[in-house]
Design an enzyme around this catalytic site. Structure first.
Site, PDB file in Angstrom:
ATOM      1  CB  CYS A 120       6.266  -5.229  -0.562  1.00 14.51           C
ATOM      2  SG  CYS A 120       5.597  -6.606   0.397  1.00 14.51           S
ATOM      3  CB  CYS A 130       5.203  -9.018   2.902  1.00  9.82           C
ATOM      4  SG  CYS A 130       3.932  -9.392   1.663  1.00  9.82           S
ATOM      5  CE  LYS A 195      -1.053  -5.961   0.010  1.00  8.55           C
ATOM      6  NZ  LYS A 195       0.379  -5.991  -0.331  1.00  8.55           N
ATOM      7  NE  ARG A 205      -0.926 -13.505  -3.282  1.00  9.43           N
ATOM      8  CZ  ARG A 205      -1.655 -13.891  -2.258  1.00  9.43           C
ATOM      9  NH1 ARG A 205      -2.182 -15.111  -2.246  1.00  9.43           N
ATOM     10  NH2 ARG A 205      -1.876 -13.079  -1.237  1.00  9.43           N
ATOM     11  NE  ARG A 217       2.213 -12.408   0.628  1.00  5.73           N
ATOM     12  CZ  ARG A 217       2.249 -12.474  -0.701  1.00  5.73           C
ATOM     13  NH1 ARG A 217       1.197 -12.155  -1.421  1.00  5.73           N
ATOM     14  NH2 ARG A 217       3.356 -12.871  -1.323  1.00  5.73           N
ATOM     15  CD  GLU A 233      -3.092  -1.801  10.542  1.00  8.60           C
ATOM     16  OE1 GLU A 233      -2.176  -0.972  10.416  1.00  8.60           O
ATOM     17  OE2 GLU A 233      -2.882  -3.013  10.749  1.00  8.60           O
ATOM     18  CE  LYS A 248      -2.998  -4.864  -3.647  1.00  6.79           C
ATOM     19  NZ  LYS A 248      -1.546  -5.079  -3.792  1.00  6.79           N
ATOM     20  CB  SER A 274      -4.558  -8.699 -10.270  1.00  7.12           C
ATOM     21  OG  SER A 274      -4.619  -9.470  -9.076  1.00  7.12           O
ATOM     22  CE1 TYR A 313      -1.825  -4.412 -12.404  1.00  6.41           C
ATOM     23  CE2 TYR A 313      -3.884  -4.674 -11.213  1.00  6.41           C
ATOM     24  CZ  TYR A 313      -2.510  -4.753 -11.248  1.00  6.41           C
ATOM     25  OH  TYR A 313      -1.816  -5.158 -10.132  1.00  6.41           O
TER      26      TYR A 313
END
Length: 322
Positions: A120, A130, A195, A205, A217, A233, A248, A274, A313
């Site tokens: 990206c 992006c 996404k 970010r 976005r 998609e 996502k 995140s 994470y």
């Protein structure tokens, strides 16, 4: 009251019985661990909104990758943050870019670790979007060659998997064609197929220094209210040559994970993003939840919904517990 004939509690009486009949199991091999790689030496900079997550310079990224492998986590996904950003994100596809160098060094240190390159431009553009701009509009078709070029330089650096996250129309086909032309026809593509334009990306970010300098976005990432669109998609990505598909975020989109699982047979990843991580960390640090228990419950829910792989994470913490 009639005497019960069916007693499901029989199979819950002991830990051994519960383990014997458990339908969904977690393993460290389910996890993909994200790493944020930056320029410099001896950088291990904490991300304030993501306790336990860091920006790593190359030598520390290699150590973290080796730790992941030692805990049984077989894959890392790399995000690069360059020192220099410009309107076309040129460091994204530079052969000596930060992510390309990270791929080479990690693969040299841990050849059997699967290294996934997130493809990206948002971390590399000075405007934070992006793709390249035409005025204040992200130009879809003008962006495709740059994404393809980034995919090629990452594959040539040694990336095992290419993961386009930009949500430009046609990018899987463009990347597949570019990889095939340079004899990387065996390099698989993990498509961020569904996404969403989510509010759960805020801490990322900060970590990736990729906040858009204007607008948002929503013109290219998906609307959170749509699930049929996710199927469309994904079908397009599969048609263009995707080898993996992805949803996502994960936790607020378990129904989308289930819908894709029921409609497609490809390996399915889900990104435990995140904001989802940060919420659990905050609740755990405040004593509001049993952090380790809830973390494993969340990861189990993502697998139970139908994901084969979870980008998270929590990967190292969960691997230690498992």
């Amino acid at each position: 009251m009639a005497h019960p004939v069916h007693r499901p509690r029989r199979l819950r009486r002991s830990a051994a019985l519960r383990d014997m009949v458990r339908e969904t199991r977690l393993s460290p091999t389910d996890f993909i661990y994200p790493l944020f790689v930056v320029e410099g030496r001896d950088v291990r900079r904490p991300i304030s909104s993501m306790p336990g997550v860091f920006n790593f310079s190359l030598e520390h990224a290699v150590k973290e990758a080796k730790l992941a492998k030692s805990l049984g986590v077989p894959s890392v996904i790399l995000f690069g943050i360059p020192d220099h950003k410009d309107a076309r994100g040129t460091q994204a596809y530079a052969t000596d870019g930060i992510v390309q160098r990270a791929i080479r060094e990690i693969k040299a240190a841990e050849p059997d670790l699967q290294v996934i390159a997130d493809v990206c431009l948002c971390e590399y553009t000075d405007h934070g979007h992006c793709g390249v701009l035409d005025g204040n509009h992200v130009a879809n078709d003008a962006t495709l060659p740059l994404l393809a070029q980034m995919a090629v330089t990452c594959a040539q650096a040694g990336a095992d998997i290419i993961a386009p996250s930009d949500m430009m129309d046609g990018r899987i086909g463009a990347i597949r064609k570019a990889l095939d032309e340079v004899r990387h026809q065996d390099t698989p593509i993990m498509a961020y197929s569904a996404k969403y334009a989510s509010g759960f990306y805020g801490p990322f970010r900060e970590a990736a220094q990729s906040t858009p300098q204007f607008g948002d976005r929503r013109g290219y990432q998906m609307d959170p209210g749509n699930v049929r669109e996710a199927i469309r998609e994904t079908a397009l990505d599969v048609e263009e040559g995707a080898d993996f598909i992805m949803v996502k975020p994960a936790l607020s989109y378990l129904d989308v994970i289930r819908a894709l699982r029921e409609n497609f047979d490809l390996p399915l990843a889900a990104y435990n993003v995140s904001g989802e991580y940060a919420m659990l960390k905050a609740a755990g640090q405040n004593g509001w939840v049993d952090y380790e228990r809830v973390m494993l419950e969340v990861l189990t829910s993502i697998k139970r919904a139908g994901a084969d792989l979870v980008i998270t994470y929590h990967a190292l913490e969960a691997a230690k517990l498992l």
